[in-house]
Design an enzyme around this catalytic site. Structure first.
Site, PDB file in Angstrom:
ATOM      1  N   SER A  64       1.022   3.303  10.483  1.00 37.08           N
ATOM      2  CA  SER A  64       1.201   1.899   9.947  1.00 37.08           C
ATOM      3  C   SER A  64      -0.098   1.225   9.535  1.00 37.08           C
ATOM      4  O   SER A  64       0.009   0.229   9.083  1.00 37.08           O
ATOM      5  CB  SER A  64       1.757   0.995  11.214  1.00 37.08           C
ATOM      6  N   LYS A  67      -0.043   0.144   6.354  1.00 38.25           N
ATOM      7  CA  LYS A  67       0.540  -0.908   5.665  1.00 38.25           C
ATOM      8  C   LYS A  67      -0.288  -2.213   5.354  1.00 38.25           C
ATOM      9  O   LYS A  67       0.140  -2.850   4.468  1.00 38.25           O
ATOM     10  CB  LYS A  67       1.694  -1.519   6.833  1.00 38.25           C
ATOM     11  N   TYR A 191       7.315   4.966   1.496  1.00 44.88           N
ATOM     12  CA  TYR A 191       7.292   4.602   2.886  1.00 44.88           C
ATOM     13  C   TYR A 191       6.610   5.645   3.667  1.00 44.88           C
ATOM     14  O   TYR A 191       5.748   5.485   4.409  1.00 44.88           O
ATOM     15  CB  TYR A 191       8.381   3.700   3.432  1.00 44.88           C
ATOM     16  N   TYR A 244       1.998  -5.785  16.208  1.00 40.55           N
ATOM     17  CA  TYR A 244       3.305  -6.046  16.583  1.00 40.55           C
ATOM     18  C   TYR A 244       3.645  -6.859  17.856  1.00 40.55           C
ATOM     19  O   TYR A 244       2.967  -7.978  17.816  1.00 40.55           O
ATOM     20  CB  TYR A 244       4.252  -4.431  16.903  1.00 40.55           C
ATOM     21  N   VAL A 262       1.233   4.408  14.923  1.00 38.94           N
ATOM     22  CA  VAL A 262       1.479   5.190  15.950  1.00 38.94           C
ATOM     23  C   VAL A 262       0.877   6.733  15.755  1.00 38.94           C
ATOM     24  O   VAL A 262       1.088   7.355  16.757  1.00 38.94           O
ATOM     25  CB  VAL A 262       3.222   5.300  16.221  1.00 38.94           C
TER      26      VAL A 262
HETATM   27  N1  GLN Z   1       6.019   5.845  10.421  1.00 36.65           N
HETATM   28  C1  GLN Z   1       6.077   5.186  11.591  1.00 36.65           C
HETATM   29  C2  GLN Z   1       7.501   4.704  11.602  1.00 36.65           C
HETATM   30  O1  GLN Z   1       8.000   4.070  10.540  1.00 36.65           O
HETATM   31  C3  GLN Z   1       5.249   3.995  11.467  1.00 36.65           C
HETATM   32  C4  GLN Z   1       5.246   3.003  12.782  1.00 36.65           C
HETATM   33  C5  GLN Z   1       3.925   2.595  13.200  1.00 36.65           C
HETATM   34  O2  GLN Z   1       2.875   3.226  13.007  1.00 36.65           O
HETATM   35  N2  GLN Z   1       4.019   1.580  14.093  1.00 36.65           N
HETATM   36  O3  GLN Z   1       8.324   4.456  12.627  1.00 36.65           O
END
Ligand code: GLN
Length: 308
Positions: A64, A67, A191, A244, A262
Site C-alpha cells: 500500500s 497508493k 491495483y 489506516y 502490509v
Molecule cells: N495488497 C494489499 C491488499 O490489497 C495492500 C494492503 C496494504 O498494504 N495495507 O490487501
C-alpha cells in the site's frame, strides 16, 4: 546532524527485537514466506544527501505504499476532478473494510484505503486507455523518481489476484454504484500489480523525495512531480489516513505524514527536510510494520524532527 550514525543506532537498538513480535501478512500467500527478522532504514534529504542502515538494499513488496504514488499520478492527470469520486476523511476502519462503502454509496473515504486506491486505479486506467498503459505509467513514475529501473513482482501480483476476494468484492461493489468506469478486471490488475512493486528502502526514500521539497523532482533539472498545493495535500492525507485506523496513534506517537503497506514498508516525510523509508515485515494488528513504527519513533526522539 549525523544521520548515518542515527540510522545505525536505530537498527542496533531494534536488532534484539527482530522476529520477536508481530506477524507477516499471511493473507497474501506470496508474502507469508518472507523472513520477519529483517529491518532496513534509509533517508533522503531535500539537499540530496542519503543515509541508510540495516537491510536497506533488500527489495520488498511495497504494497500500500504504492497508493501514495498512484495518488500522485492521478493528481497529475485528473486534477481536482479526482475528488468527485474519492473522499478525504480518515476511515477509522481496517484498510479492506466494506461497511462504510455501502452507507456512503460506493464513494471511498480516502485514496489510501483499498477501495479508494482501486477507485484511483480506475482513473489511471481511463487516462492511460488500458490497464497495461496504467501499469506502464506507474513503473515509469517509480523508475523516474528512484533513478533506478523498478518492476513488478509477478509472483506477488498473481498471488493477490488469486486470493484477493475482498478487493474483488470492493471493486464490484463500487461498480454497482456506478463509481468505477472501466471493467473491473483491468482495474484490479492495475491495483494488484501496483501493490506488487518491488523496491528497497533506499529507492523508496528517494522516490518520495518530492514530498519534502514542495513537489520538486528528487533529481534536479526535471519538471516538478506535483505543485506545492498538491504536495501539501498528499502530506495531509498521509498524516490523517496513511496508516489506516492507526493514523491517530501515529500522529500522536510520531507526528509525521506516513504511508504504510502490509509488506512491512513505511514512508515518512519531514516536510522541507527529508524523507525516510523503513521496512520490517512483521506487522501489528492494524497491518502496520511493528518495528518500522518503533524505528520512526526512535528517529523522531533522537532528532526531534516532527511536524508538530
Ligand atoms: N495488497 C494489499 C491488499 O490489497 C495492500 C494492503 C496494504 O498494504 N495495507 O490487501
Amino acid at each position: 546532524m549525523n544521520f548515518q550514525t542515527i540510522l545505525e543506532d536505530i537498527v542496533a537498538t531494534l536488532q534484539p527485537e527482530l522476529g520477536a513480535a508481530g506477524t507477516v501478512a499471511s493473507y497474501i500467500p506470496a508474502l507469508a514466506c518472507v523472513d520477519p527478522r529483517q529491518l532496513g532504514i534509509a533517508l533522503h534529504t531535500c539537499r540530496g544527501e542519503e543515509a541508510a542502515a540495516g537491510d536497506s538494499a533488500t527489495p520488498f513488496s511495497i504494497q500500500s505504499v504504492s497508493k501514495l504514488f498512484t495518488l500522485t499520478l492521478a493528481m497529475q492527470r485528473v486534477g481536482d476532478a479526482l475528488w468527485e469520486r474519492i473522499g478525504r476523511e480518515p476511515s477509522g476502519n481496517p484498510f479492506n473494510s466494506l461497511v462504510q462503502l455501502e452507507n456512503e454509496q460506493g464513494k471511498p473515504r480516502n485514496p489510501f484505503i483499498n477501495a479508494g486506491a482501486i477507485a484511483v486505479a480506475d482513473r489511471l486506467v481511463t487516462h492511460a486507455g488500458s490497464g497495461e498503459g496504467a501499469k506502464a505509467d506507474i513503473l515509469a513514475l517509480m523508475t523516474s523518481l528512484s533513478g533506478e529501473p523498478i518492476g513488478f513482482d509477478a509472483e506477488v501480483a498473481a498471488s493477490e489476484a488469486a486470493t484477493g476476494y475482498r478487493n474483488i468484492a470492493l471493486a464490484n461493489f463500487m461498480k454497482s454504484f456506478g463509481k468505477i468506469d472501466n471493467d473491473v478486471a483491468p482495474v484490479l490488475d492495475t491495483y494488484f500489480n501496483q501493490c506488487a512493486v518491488r523496491m528497497n528502502c533506499r529507492q523508496l526514500a528517494r522516490a518520495a523525495g518530492f514530498l519534502c521539497r514542495d513537489g520538486a523532482h528528487p533529481f534536479g533539472g526535471r519538471s516538478d512531480v506535483t505543485n506545492e498545493r498538491q504536495t501539501r495535500r498528499i502530506n495531509a492525507l498521509m498524516l490523517t489516513c496513511g496508516t489506516y485506523d492507526a493514523a491517530g496513534d501515529v500522529a500522536f506517537n510520531i507526528g509525521l505524514p506516513c504511508k504504510s503497506g502490509v509488506g512491512g514498508g513505511i514512508v515518512a516525510v519531514v516536510p522541507d527536510q527529508l524523507t525516510l523509508a523503513v521496512w520490517s515485515p512483521a506487522l501489528d494488528a492494524t497491518g502496520n510494520s511493528l518495528l518500522g513504527m518503533k524505528a520512526l519513533e526512535l528517529f523522531v526522539a533522537k532528532t526531534r524532527l516532527s511536524v508538530f
